[in-house]
Write an enzyme that holds these catalytic residues in place. Structure first.
Site, PDB file in Angstrom:
ATOM      1  N   TYR A  77       0.862  -1.186   0.000  1.00 28.90           N
ATOM      2  CA  TYR A  77       0.000   0.000   0.000  1.00 28.90           C
ATOM      3  C   TYR A  77       0.894   1.230   0.000  1.00 28.90           C
ATOM      4  CZ  TYR A  77      -4.381   2.481   0.687  1.00 28.90           C
ATOM      5  OH  TYR A  77      -5.456   3.300   0.534  1.00 28.90           O
ATOM      6  N   LYS A 134     -20.518 -20.483 -10.186  1.00 25.30           N
ATOM      7  CA  LYS A 134     -19.802 -20.320 -11.452  1.00 25.30           C
ATOM      8  C   LYS A 134     -18.381 -19.817 -11.198  1.00 25.30           C
ATOM      9  CE  LYS A 134     -20.613 -20.511 -15.979  1.00 25.30           C
ATOM     10  NZ  LYS A 134     -21.522 -21.390 -16.692  1.00 25.30           N
TER      11      LYS A 134
END
Length: 399
Positions: free
Chosen positions: A46, A101
């Site tokens: 970060y 899925k």
């Protein structure tokens, strides 16, 4: 209020039911791929370190495919209007299927997938929403969007995006059907240019199967819907059915499914409903029956096996399960690996041939398609897709 095909008296979830227990909390999660154990890790992942990567991507947007998750991530997008056998159940109720899925993408193709259920059924809003989300993804998998809107939505997205857009209900089904058909023709000693095919269902899957069969060399096709054979003389056809009528005019004749099946070599069911046994009995000797409706095939295998040489369904409890999971993980794996701009008809044909070839010398009447758990499938499909993408000039990553 969202329309639904579900009985309003469906009982509340049973927390002791193993199905509900498995789904509690969802079936997937986000995991970090880098360590975050100390201040140095944090400063690299970060701020301030991340700024270097952001500036590099701002200077060269293509760098996002190297330094973010985009190159391996697909959006699985639905509006909840055509979910499995449940119909229009809305976006919230579609999420367990979309999660499933996404899990299949990861398990079978190593592709990260994010389920996105949209609270709109308007094609303009769906297209605009996906276009705005597209920078976060390397590909778009459209899922369970009702026909005929699904055709327009896919077409418009392909026109506007430079990443693969794939409606699995159409093309995944078509690819795996063609793969199984290639081997069924070998079993029955037929040539693809000679066969007579009846397709029950003029929706997303029926249209895509028609397209891919014609690309593969089939010339005699009849499409049947609730009103019988689709043909120009019927009148009041929408644009999609008019296209089907034009594309199948060489062999299709007015009549019922029973009329169409007389002398036919192949039946492909993607519609639901039931085909009379008497009609199946009139098919050509050594017929091929792919009855793919779930959970109730258009022709039950016990009936089909009386008259057909090769029988397939969409169910796992019968031989020759025709399952889309054989297709979409490998298709996207290959397309992402070479950063393909789209998924072409050539890629689909190559994928079908790759799946069929895996059966090899083990081919029998009850084994014309590999198992969804065959570890070779996704790799073979991905290789076929990457090779085709490079040959067709659609690969942005040359190696």
């Amino acid at each position: 209020m969202v329309a639904t095909d579900i009985d309003v008296h469906t009982p509340a979830p049973d927390p002791e039911d193993p199905i509900f227990a498995l789904h509690r909390g969802g079936k997937m999660a986000i995991a970090a791929t880098v360590p975050l154990d100390n201040a140095d890790d944090l400063s690299k992942s970060y701020t301030p370190g991340v700024a270097q990567v952001c500036e590099a991507i701002a200077a060269d947007p293509e760098a996002a495919h190297e330094y973010t998750w985009v190159s391996n991530t697909v959006a699985v997008v639905t509006d909840g209007t055509a979910v499995l056998g449940l119909g229009d159940i809305g976006p919230a109720a579609s999420m367990p299927v979309m999660e499933g899925k996404a899990v299949l993408f990861k398990q079978f193709g190593g592709v990260d997938a994010i389920p996105i259920a949209l609270a709109t059924t308007d094609p303009d809003e769906i297209v605009e929403t996906i276009v705005r989300l597209a920078p976060s993804f390397g590909g778009i998998n459209l899922e369970d969007i009702s026909s005929p809107r699904c055709f327009e939505i896919e077409r418009r997205l392909i026109d506007r995006l430079d990443i693969p857009v794939f409606h699995d209900d159409q093309h995944g089904t078509a690819v795996v059907v063609l793969a199984a058909l290639y081997n069924a023709l070998r079993v029955t000693d037929r040539y693809i240019e000679d066969i007579k095919v009846v397709i029950s269902g003029a929706g997303a899957a029926g249209v895509a199967i028609t397209k891919i069969l014609k690309s593969a060399g089939v010339t005699k096709i009849a499409i049947v819907d609730r009103s019988g054979v689709v043909h120009s003389g019927r009148g009041a056809l929408d644009d999609v059915k008019q296209w089907l009528a034009d594309e199948t005019a060489a062999w299709a004749r007015p009549g019922s499914v029973s009329d169409a099946l007389s002398g036919a070599d192949v039946f492909i069911g993607v519609s639901g409903g039931t085909v009379p046994e008497e009609a199946v009995a009139t098919m050509a000797p050594d017929a091929i029956v792919f009855a793919l409706a779930n959970p109730h095939p258009e022709v039950h295998p016990d009936v089909a096996n009386k008259y057909a040489r090769v029988v397939a369904t969409g169910r796992s409890d019968f031989a020759n399960q025709i399952n889309n999971v054989l297709v979409f993980p490998g298709i996207f794996r290959g397309a992402l690996d070479v950063r393909a701009t789209r998924i072409s008809e050539g890629m689909k044909l190559a994928a079908a041939q790759a799946i069929a070839d895996l059966v090899g010398d083990e081919l029998t009447e009850t084994y014309v398609i590999p198992s969804p758990f065959d570890p070779r499938v996704a790799t073979a499909v991905a290789r076929a897709v990457t090779d085709t993408a490079r040959r067709e000039g659609l690969a942005r990553r040359p190696y």
